[in-house]
Enzyme design. Structure first.
Site, short mmCIF file in Angstrom:
data_model
loop_
_atom_site.label_atom_id
_atom_site.label_comp_id
_atom_site.label_asym_id
_atom_site.label_seq_id
_atom_site.Cartn_x
_atom_site.Cartn_y
_atom_site.Cartn_z
N HIS B 83 13.85 10.49 14.16
CA HIS B 83 14.29 9.20 13.51
C HIS B 83 13.16 9.12 12.20
N ASP B 113 22.80 19.07 -18.74
CA ASP B 113 22.60 19.38 -17.52
C ASP B 113 21.11 19.37 -17.12
N TRP B 155 6.04 11.37 13.47
CA TRP B 155 6.30 11.93 12.10
C TRP B 155 5.03 12.28 11.54
N SER B 185 11.75 22.92 -1.14
CA SER B 185 13.00 22.05 -1.79
C SER B 185 12.58 20.88 -2.61
N SER B 186 11.75 20.13 -2.30
CA SER B 186 11.42 18.98 -3.06
C SER B 186 10.35 19.50 -4.05
N HIS B 269 0.36 9.17 2.07
CA HIS B 269 0.44 7.86 1.27
C HIS B 269 1.32 8.14 -0.20
N GLU B 271 3.48 10.07 -0.47
CA GLU B 271 5.04 10.14 -0.29
C GLU B 271 5.57 8.58 0.09
N TYR B 273 5.09 5.97 -1.87
CA TYR B 273 5.55 5.67 -3.11
C TYR B 273 6.79 6.74 -3.77
N SER B 284 15.47 -1.89 -11.56
CA SER B 284 15.16 -2.36 -13.24
C SER B 284 16.37 -2.00 -14.03
N HIS B 318 -6.39 4.34 4.33
CA HIS B 318 -6.02 3.25 5.11
C HIS B 318 -5.18 3.33 6.34
N HIS B 319 -4.71 4.61 6.58
CA HIS B 319 -4.10 4.77 7.58
C HIS B 319 -4.84 5.19 8.83
N THR B 344 2.13 -3.57 -8.54
CA THR B 344 3.34 -4.03 -7.84
C THR B 344 3.87 -5.32 -8.36
N LYS B 347 5.56 -5.36 -11.39
CA LYS B 347 7.08 -5.40 -11.41
C LYS B 347 7.84 -6.37 -10.89
N ARG B 466 2.73 0.81 19.08
CA ARG B 466 3.77 1.60 18.71
C ARG B 466 4.28 2.62 19.63
C1 HEA Z 1 13.45 5.36 5.45
C2 HEA Z 1 12.82 5.13 6.58
C3 HEA Z 1 13.44 4.42 7.67
C4 HEA Z 1 14.67 3.69 7.98
C5 HEA Z 1 15.82 3.47 6.81
C6 HEA Z 1 14.60 3.16 9.35
C7 HEA Z 1 15.58 2.38 9.74
C8 HEA Z 1 15.59 1.82 11.13
N1 HEA Z 1 14.53 2.09 12.12
FE1 HEA Z 1 13.01 3.02 11.60
N2 HEA Z 1 11.30 4.50 11.54
C9 HEA Z 1 10.97 5.19 10.31
C10 HEA Z 1 11.61 5.12 9.43
C11 HEA Z 1 12.85 4.43 8.88
N3 HEA Z 1 13.58 3.79 10.02
C12 HEA Z 1 9.51 5.75 10.62
C13 HEA Z 1 9.09 6.70 9.57
C14 HEA Z 1 9.36 5.46 12.03
C15 HEA Z 1 8.14 5.84 12.73
C16 HEA Z 1 8.23 7.06 13.48
C17 HEA Z 1 7.25 7.42 14.29
O1 HEA Z 1 6.73 6.74 15.14
O2 HEA Z 1 6.95 8.57 14.20
C18 HEA Z 1 10.33 4.42 12.65
C19 HEA Z 1 10.26 4.03 13.81
C20 HEA Z 1 11.11 2.99 14.33
C21 HEA Z 1 10.97 2.12 15.33
C22 HEA Z 1 9.48 2.30 16.11
C23 HEA Z 1 9.64 3.00 17.29
C24 HEA Z 1 8.25 3.11 18.15
O3 HEA Z 1 7.25 2.91 17.45
O4 HEA Z 1 8.32 3.21 19.30
C25 HEA Z 1 12.04 1.40 15.52
C26 HEA Z 1 12.33 0.57 16.60
O5 HEA Z 1 12.95 -0.45 16.61
C27 HEA Z 1 12.85 1.87 14.40
C28 HEA Z 1 14.09 1.24 14.48
C29 HEA Z 1 15.03 1.35 13.24
C30 HEA Z 1 16.15 0.78 13.07
C31 HEA Z 1 16.85 -0.24 13.97
C32 HEA Z 1 16.74 0.90 11.71
C33 HEA Z 1 17.75 0.44 11.13
O6 HEA Z 1 17.49 -0.38 9.85
C34 HEA Z 1 18.64 1.33 10.89
C35 HEA Z 1 19.49 0.76 9.86
C36 HEA Z 1 20.06 1.68 8.76
C37 HEA Z 1 20.55 1.58 7.66
C38 HEA Z 1 21.05 0.18 7.48
C39 HEA Z 1 20.56 2.64 6.74
C40 HEA Z 1 21.55 3.78 7.06
C41 HEA Z 1 21.85 4.80 6.15
C42 HEA Z 1 22.66 5.34 5.90
C43 HEA Z 1 23.80 5.48 6.72
C44 HEA Z 1 22.82 6.45 4.62
C45 HEA Z 1 23.43 5.78 3.64
C46 HEA Z 1 23.47 6.98 2.32
C47 HEA Z 1 24.13 6.95 1.14
C48 HEA Z 1 24.69 5.72 0.82
C49 HEA Z 1 23.99 8.15 0.55
N4 HEA Z 1 12.27 2.57 13.69
C1 HEA Z 2 8.20 2.64 0.71
C2 HEA Z 2 7.19 2.61 1.44
C3 HEA Z 2 5.94 1.87 1.60
C4 HEA Z 2 5.15 1.08 0.63
C5 HEA Z 2 5.79 0.61 -0.88
C6 HEA Z 2 4.15 0.55 1.22
C7 HEA Z 2 3.42 -0.38 0.54
C8 HEA Z 2 2.03 -0.44 0.96
N1 HEA Z 2 1.52 -0.41 2.08
FE1 HEA Z 2 2.48 0.79 3.81
N2 HEA Z 2 3.23 1.87 5.12
C9 HEA Z 2 4.33 2.62 4.92
C10 HEA Z 2 5.25 2.53 3.87
C11 HEA Z 2 5.09 1.89 2.64
N3 HEA Z 2 3.94 1.11 2.62
C12 HEA Z 2 4.61 3.42 6.12
C13 HEA Z 2 5.73 4.25 6.43
C14 HEA Z 2 3.44 3.12 6.92
C15 HEA Z 2 3.42 3.46 8.06
C16 HEA Z 2 3.31 5.29 8.41
C17 HEA Z 2 2.80 5.44 10.11
O1 HEA Z 2 1.69 5.34 10.71
O2 HEA Z 2 3.88 6.07 10.55
C18 HEA Z 2 2.76 2.32 6.04
C19 HEA Z 2 1.40 1.97 6.65
C20 HEA Z 2 0.52 1.01 5.97
C21 HEA Z 2 -0.89 0.90 6.44
C22 HEA Z 2 -1.50 1.40 7.60
C23 HEA Z 2 -1.41 0.51 8.77
C24 HEA Z 2 -1.82 1.16 10.11
O3 HEA Z 2 -1.40 2.16 10.46
O4 HEA Z 2 -2.80 0.56 10.62
C25 HEA Z 2 -1.51 -0.02 5.39
C26 HEA Z 2 -2.96 -0.34 5.12
O5 HEA Z 2 -3.36 -0.53 4.20
C27 HEA Z 2 -0.35 0.09 4.25
C28 HEA Z 2 -0.49 -0.74 3.17
C29 HEA Z 2 0.49 -0.92 2.00
C30 HEA Z 2 0.05 -1.69 0.96
C31 HEA Z 2 -1.17 -2.49 0.50
C32 HEA Z 2 1.25 -1.41 0.02
C33 HEA Z 2 1.40 -2.06 -1.32
O6 HEA Z 2 1.82 -0.94 -2.14
C34 HEA Z 2 2.18 -3.34 -1.30
C35 HEA Z 2 2.29 -3.81 -2.57
C36 HEA Z 2 3.18 -4.97 -2.74
C37 HEA Z 2 2.92 -6.33 -2.84
C38 HEA Z 2 1.61 -6.61 -2.63
C39 HEA Z 2 4.16 -7.36 -2.97
C40 HEA Z 2 4.42 -7.75 -4.39
C41 HEA Z 2 3.31 -8.16 -5.19
C42 HEA Z 2 3.09 -9.26 -5.57
C43 HEA Z 2 4.28 -10.45 -5.59
C44 HEA Z 2 1.84 -9.78 -6.44
C45 HEA Z 2 1.14 -10.84 -5.75
C46 HEA Z 2 0.39 -10.23 -4.44
C47 HEA Z 2 -0.73 -10.22 -4.02
C48 HEA Z 2 -1.99 -10.82 -4.83
C49 HEA Z 2 -1.23 -9.86 -2.57
N4 HEA Z 2 0.69 0.37 4.73
CU LIG Z 3 -0.11 4.15 2.88
#
Ligand code: HEA
Ligand code: HEA
Ligand SMILES: [Cu+2]
Ligand code: CUA
Lengths: 300, 542, 285
Positions: B83, B113, B155, B185-186, B269, B271, B273, B284, B318-319, B344, B347, B466
């Protein structure tokens, strides 16, 4: 706008079968490699021929693809603006390669700097670790899994010669380039030939050196990091040598103009990149361990 | 085999009449950025539905204590891992970068293109190859012996669980190869975008006049070129550890599993962004279009993304607060991570300022965009909580983290994806969608996904870890809410698919610019769908 | 269902206030952290509460702004859009104010972090050393060293064998036991894959990494029963290797140590007599 004559210099490439065939080739190759490593679909592991279909297929695709590129180039598709695109592309490709090497250097540096947090390589029974002795490699590189001491290379023998060879080849390729630019095709060929020969010498010496290593690939992290980092470098040297060789062939066949010779330029860039990577390897993978760990000097 | 076509001389030969939609070679051999963009979108839709179905299996399993769907933890772990990987590598990235990037970067910058159309095509075709390897991994042995199949190590692929000790079978090798291929690919795709944007902007379009979506793709592409090769290196180390006896991550031998985590997160990380920046760009465009006002603080918006991309490279650990790093190192990563909140915030506030004083049309894409701004803020601020190592000890690897990243991904990146989908639907496919159906899709998804993920904060605070197939009964209550929320989203997703079919069947002819004077970027000057080859005469920007 | 929520939320509040010292377990419908059992955990909670206010305020602020622009600046309310796209003072404000907020957070965050990290400088007699191995899929605990070494494995109780007072998926056969009021220094490693040792009520969590030795510390002032769960994915039975810590008064701890050095069963038997789980459930209700 539809139907208007094309008034720009960009290259709108015709549809091509190579991309999808290439992807299929990579798929086959990957399947083959996995099957070779672990066995799959009833084929036992260790059968090297399973990698052949993918490899052959991919080679065919590459030849076909690049052949088309050459034909397009001759057909005049590589206008000025297209050439700029290709240059940017090559620079970025090399940048991504640099980042690939960052990973291998990272592995090496992390061991060099934080070796004390690692278990000593001789601690093989993880279920009954000697917790007090877990303080790690007091200095590095010390022991291997088999209890043998790691004997590092003396960098000022073969490795130094290899450094000089690569540096020299960097100058010969530049010579060839300048010669080509001023239309002195004879010197260009000679310079390129010399570069290829020097590249081959480097590879040969590297093979000799590997055979004399005082540590093994699977003996410790030190050995793994050493062989993978220098090994990937070596692979790049070989690819670069082939690349230069192809340029030489094209030069002999009358290709490459003084004004336009992208293939040559790219081969040269690539070669310099390989050269720089080597300088870093030489400094950090050979010289530094030799200096900080006196016991390893002149192992044999 | 294509030598005859390949030698066709440059210029004049290119037909403006598009080949038949039903021509197979048009799709298989394509060198047209719009067709390749469509292929990416179709692929992302397909993969997204699989990822979506997998999340359904997980939610059904977690509805109650005990085993519901799966027989053991391995099966659950495999589905969870797949997933995560599918959603990230095969849904969000292909849709936002490959799909919308391909379609609209050339259109917006006035290019005929992509710079390297053939390479563009292999960027796409490597994805199905990679996806096939990943899917195949689910059915081959997990261990050297035994019946278990698939890779269930998360993952993030941490060794030794992903090494011989944890998953000695061929499944993990296939996962490694799958990610190698996806990575190639990417990288190729990213190179293509950078070159196109740097070299093919229409005369007069300086970088500082370029639409923010193109900016966002440019920055994303740089992140890809710099981050993915490091992952490739780490994966290669893993591969040789598993198969050739190297000792990179093997403690017996002096290796260190934590080193993998450093390498992984150095990629991982950036990734995250990579997944959100293109979305920022889309938002935007949409906010400005429907407020009928230029983007507020355009330059600040562009350079905020540059800043996010740059800082994104120096916060990775931070992870890893719990792995046993030195305290000074942790303190550094705390500080660096929190800094990202500042650009952020720029933005978020600039989007609101764009709306301020505007004349807002609540079209469907605008609904998704406004929903995104709110939900991303929620996800972002919980990220700031996690950034504080002292608190992260209590929250790391709990559902609080799951809630955080789904708010920024499933309610962040996916909302931008749907926003872009409805914004450009007419442009891409030449038909209008039904506003009622699209609205229902939005509201069900908005409500449903909040019901799924908001309670997960509570679970996390209470200590629910988790990647658990089963849990102590006290956690059941909020898990049930979460699963109910999934059903709501499932209905929404069904309606989304119906909406696509409805629009195709009814075939309401699209307009060139359905959005009026607010839509100022170049793609709206073209017909819908645009001609097969646009800008034969390059547009000139004042 | 509605009434169930209120009941549960109310109940959870009562349980968490009642049981604060004695047992810390997750509660159904619980909304926040488990009750803290150490001074440090209390500080973590206070800090988290501060964060919650801050992020709550930020989210609310963004929400209010969004609602405002939607109401005030929609097509009907404002048919003619303005054309401005710059306002330097406000741009500076929304850059500087977040910086200040983050500075406030950091001001609390760093001291807490350093305090958690550094084992207090106290006499060795105040410190109790325990070692633990994470293994697929149980924990091993080691007290003392050399000839005096005490070693036992700690496995989860299967649902079918639960005794009154034991908690499904959280209780173990041989819990870790430590004295109240002492500084516990726990050394953590693993023998196969990575695991993570945690007790939410102590606000500690640390990975058990093969080939590495990590240390954490905690000091629990009141006796009680505390639960945690393996917090790093470690394979098939990751969900089934919980952690149970029993905190006993010093004298009882010493007796337990004597008993357990005879046999694990003897230690356990003693533990059940001085700290019976069934009674605890009664006291909580
Ligand atoms: C983009 C990333 C993404 C998205 C969209 C989702 C969507 C959802 N995820 Fe996701 N999830 C992950 C990324 C994502 N997840 C990751 C990285 C993990 C960690 C894995 C790990 O532990 O290793 C995780 C783990 C995770 C867990 C934790 C499992 C665990 O720790 O035991 C759970 C549990 O509820 C969960 C539930 C869901 C559900 C209910 C949705 C629902 O929101 C689903 C609803 C989905 C949609 C609304 C979007 C559907 C999109 C399309 C159909 C495509 C459309 C395309 C076009 C238009 C071109 N996910
Ligand atoms: C699109 C993906 C995305 C984005 C944008 C972010 C954004 C951020 N993430 Fe997240 N993060 C994930 C995807 C993402 N993360 C995923 C997938 C994991 C789990 C991976 C895994 O273990 O499987 C993770 C896990 C993760 C961790 C590790 C947690 C743990 O495993 O223990 C941390 C810890 O620092 C973190 C921090 C942040 C912070 C500080 C931001 C910041 O960039 C957020 C900044 C935004 C705001 C703060 C809001 C808007 C700002 C304002 C309104 C201004 C005023 C605000 C303040 C003064 C606070 N993230
Ligand atoms: Cu991170
Ligand atoms: Cu042990 Cu998870």
């Amino acid at each position: 706008m539809a139907g208007a004559a094309v008034k720009h210099d960009y290259h709108l490439v015709n549809p091509s079968p190579w991309p999808i065939l290439g992807a299929a080739g990579i798929f086959l190759l990957m399947l083959g490699m996995a099957t070779y490593m672990k066995g799959m679909f009833g084929v036992p592991s260790g059968q090297w021929w399973v990698m052949l279909p993918g490899a052959v297929w991919l080679t065919w695709v590459l030849i076909g693809w690049w052949g088309d590129v050459l034909r397009e180039s001759k057909g005049g598709d590589h206008t000025g603006v297209v050439q700029i695109s290709l240059r940017y592309g090559m620079v970025l490709f090399i940048a991504s390669e640099v980042m690939f090497f960052v990973a291998w250097f990272w592995g090496f540096f992390e061991m060099a700097i934080f070796h004390e947090v690692r278990a000593d390589p001789s601690q093989t029974d993880l279920a009954n670790l000697d917790l007090e002795a877990l303080q790690g490699w007091s200095s590095w590189p010390v022991l291997q899994v088999d209890g043998e001491r790691v004997k590092t290379f003396d960098p000022f023998h073969l490795p130094l010669i290899n450094t000089l060879i690569l540096l020299l080849s960097g100058t010969t390729v530049t010579w060839a380039h300048h010669a080509l630019q001023v239309g002195d095709r004879k010197s260009a060929k000679l310079g390129l030939l010399l570069t290829v020969v020097l590249g081959l010498c480097f590879t040969a010496l590297q093979v000799v050196e590997y055979a004399e290593a005082g540590f093994s690939y699977d003996g410790s992290l030190y050995g793994s990091a050493f062989f993978m980092a220098t090994g990937f470098h070596g692979a790049h040297v070989i690819i670069g040598t082939i690349f230069l060789f192809v340029c030489l062939m094209r030069l002999m066949a009358g290709g490459m103009q003084p004004q336009k010779h992208l293939g040559f330029e790219f081969a040269a860039w690539y070669w310099h990149f390989v050269d720089v990577v080597w300088l870093f390897l030489f400094a950090f993978v050979y010289v530094v361990p030799h200096l900080v760990w006196p016991g390893g000097a002149g192992a044999h | 085999m294509s030598s005859d076509s390949a030698t066709a001389a440059h210029g004049g030969h290119h037909d403006d009449h598009s080949p038949s939609l039903y021509s197979l070679s048009r799709w298989l051999f394509s060198t047209n950025h719009k067709d390749i963009g469509t292929l990416y979108l179709v692929f992302a839709l397909f993969a997204g539905l699989i990822g979506f179905a997998f999340s359904g299996l997980m939610r059904a399993e977690l509805f109650e204590t005990g085993f519901q769907v799966f027989e053991d933890g391995q099966q659950y772990n495999v589905i969870t891992t797949m997933h995560g990987l599918i959603m990230i590598f095969f849904m969000v990235m292909p849709a936002l970068i490959g799909g919308f990037g391909n379609w609209f970067v050339p259109l917006m910058i006035g290019a005929p293109d992509m710079a390297m159309p053939r390479m563009n095509n292999i960027s796409f075709w490597l994805l199905p190859a990679s996806f096939a390897l990943l899917m195949l991994s689910m059915f081959v042995p997990a261990q050297a012996t035994g019946d278990a199949t698939g890779f269930g190590g998360g993952w993030v692929l941490y060794p030794p669980l992903s090494g011989t000790v944890g998953h000695g079978g061929v499944a993990m090798d296939l996962v490694i190869f799958s990610l190698h291929v996806a990575g190639i690919s990417s990288i190729l795709g990213a190179i293509n975008f950078i070159v196109t944007i740097l070299n093919m902007r229409a005369p007069g379009m300086t970088l500082h006049k370029m639409p923010l979506f193109a900016w966002s793709v440019l920055i994303t592409a740089f992140l890809l070129v710099l981050a993915l090769p490091v992952l490739a290196g780490a994966l290669t180390m893993l591969l040789t550890d598993r198969n050739f006896g190297s000792k990179f991550f093997v403690p017996a031998g002096g290796g260190d599993p934590i080193m993998f985590q450093h390498l992984f997160w150095f990629f991982g990380h950036p990734e995250v962004y990579i997944m959100i920046l293109p979305g920022f760009g889309i938002i935007s465009q949409i906010v400005s279009t429907f407020s009928r006002k230029p983007v507020f603080g355009y330059l600040a918006m562009a350079y905020a993304m540059v800043a996010i991309g740059f800082i994104g490279f120096i916060v990775w650990a931070h992870h890893m607060y719990t792995v046993g790093m030195g305290v000074e190192l942790k303190a550094y990563f705390v500080a660096a991570t929190m800094v990202i909140a500042v650009p952020t915030g720029v933005k978020i506030f600039s989007w609101i300022a764009t709306m301020w004083g505007g004349s807002i049309d609540f079209t469907v894409p605008m609904l998704w965009a406004i929903g995104f701004i709110f939900l991303f803020t929620v996800g972002g601020v919980t990220g700031v909580v996690l950034a504080n190592a002292g608190v992260d000890y209590s929250l790391h690897d709990t559902y609080y983290v799951v809630a955080h990243f789904h708010y920024v991904l499933s309610l962040g990146a996916v909302f931008t994806l749907f926003a872009g989908w409805y914004y450009w639907y007419e442009k891409m496919f030449g038909v209008k969608y039904n506003g009622m159906i699209a609205g229902a899709h939005f509201w069900l998804t908005f409500i449903g996904s909040n019901v799924i993920f908001f309670p997960q904060h509570f679970l996390g605070l209470q200590g629910m870890p988790r990647r658990y197939v089963d849990y102590t009964p006290a956690f059941e209550y909020w898990h049930q809410w979460s699963t109910y929320g999934y059903y709501i989203v499932a209905v929404g997703t069904g309606i989304f698919l119906i909406g696509i079919i409805e629009s195709m069947v009814r075939h309401r002819k699209a307009e060139a610019n359905p959005w009026g004077e607010g839509a100022t970027t170049l793609e709206w000057t073209l017909s819908s769908p645009p001609p097969f080859h646009q800008y034969n005469d390059l547009p000139r920007i004042r | 269902m509605g009434s169930k929520i209120f009941k549960l939320v109310g109940l959870s509040a009562i349980i968490s206030s009642l049981a604060s010292a004695y047992a810390a377990v997750p509660v159904e419908g619980g909304l926040g952290f488990q009750p803290p059992a150490t001074e440090l955990a209390q500080e973590v909670h206070d800090f988290h509460n501060l964060l919650l206010w801050i992020i709550g305020f930020i989210t609310l602020f963004v929400t209010v702004l969004l609602i405002w622009v939607m109401v005030r600046y929609n097509r009907r309310a404002n048919p003619v859009p303005k054309t401005f796209s710059h306002n330097t003072p406000i741009e500076i404000a929304w850059t500087v104010i977040p910086v200040l907020i983050l500075a406030v957070i950091a001001f609390r965050s760093f001291p807490l972090l350093f305090k958690q990290e550094e084992i207090p400088n106290v006499a060795e007699s105040e410190i109790v050393d325990v070692k633990t191995y994470g293994r697929q899929w149980y924990w091993s605990y080691i007290y003392g060293s050399g000839d005096d070494e005490i070693y036992f494995d700690s496995n989860m109780i299967q649902d079918a064998e639960l005794q009154p007072g034991q908690v499904a998926k959280l209780s173990v056969n041989n819990p870790m036991v430590v004295p109240a009021g002492k500084y516990i220094r726990l050394s953590v490693t693993a023998s196969d894959v990575i695991h993570a040792w945690t007790i939410p009520a102590f606000a500690v969590k640390v990975d058990a990494v093969p080939g590495r030795l990590n240390q954490i510390w905690f000091k629990v002032d009141e006796p009680g029963v505390f639960y945690g769960q393996c917090s790093e994915l470690c394979g098939i039975n990751h969900a089934f290797m919980p952690i149970e810590v029993r905190v006993l008064p010093q004298d009882q701890y010493e007796t337990w140590l004597e008993r357990v050095s005879e046999s694990t069963a003897a230690g356990n038997e003693y533990l059940q007599t001085v700290q019976p789980l069934a009674a605890q459930v009664a006291s909580a209700e």
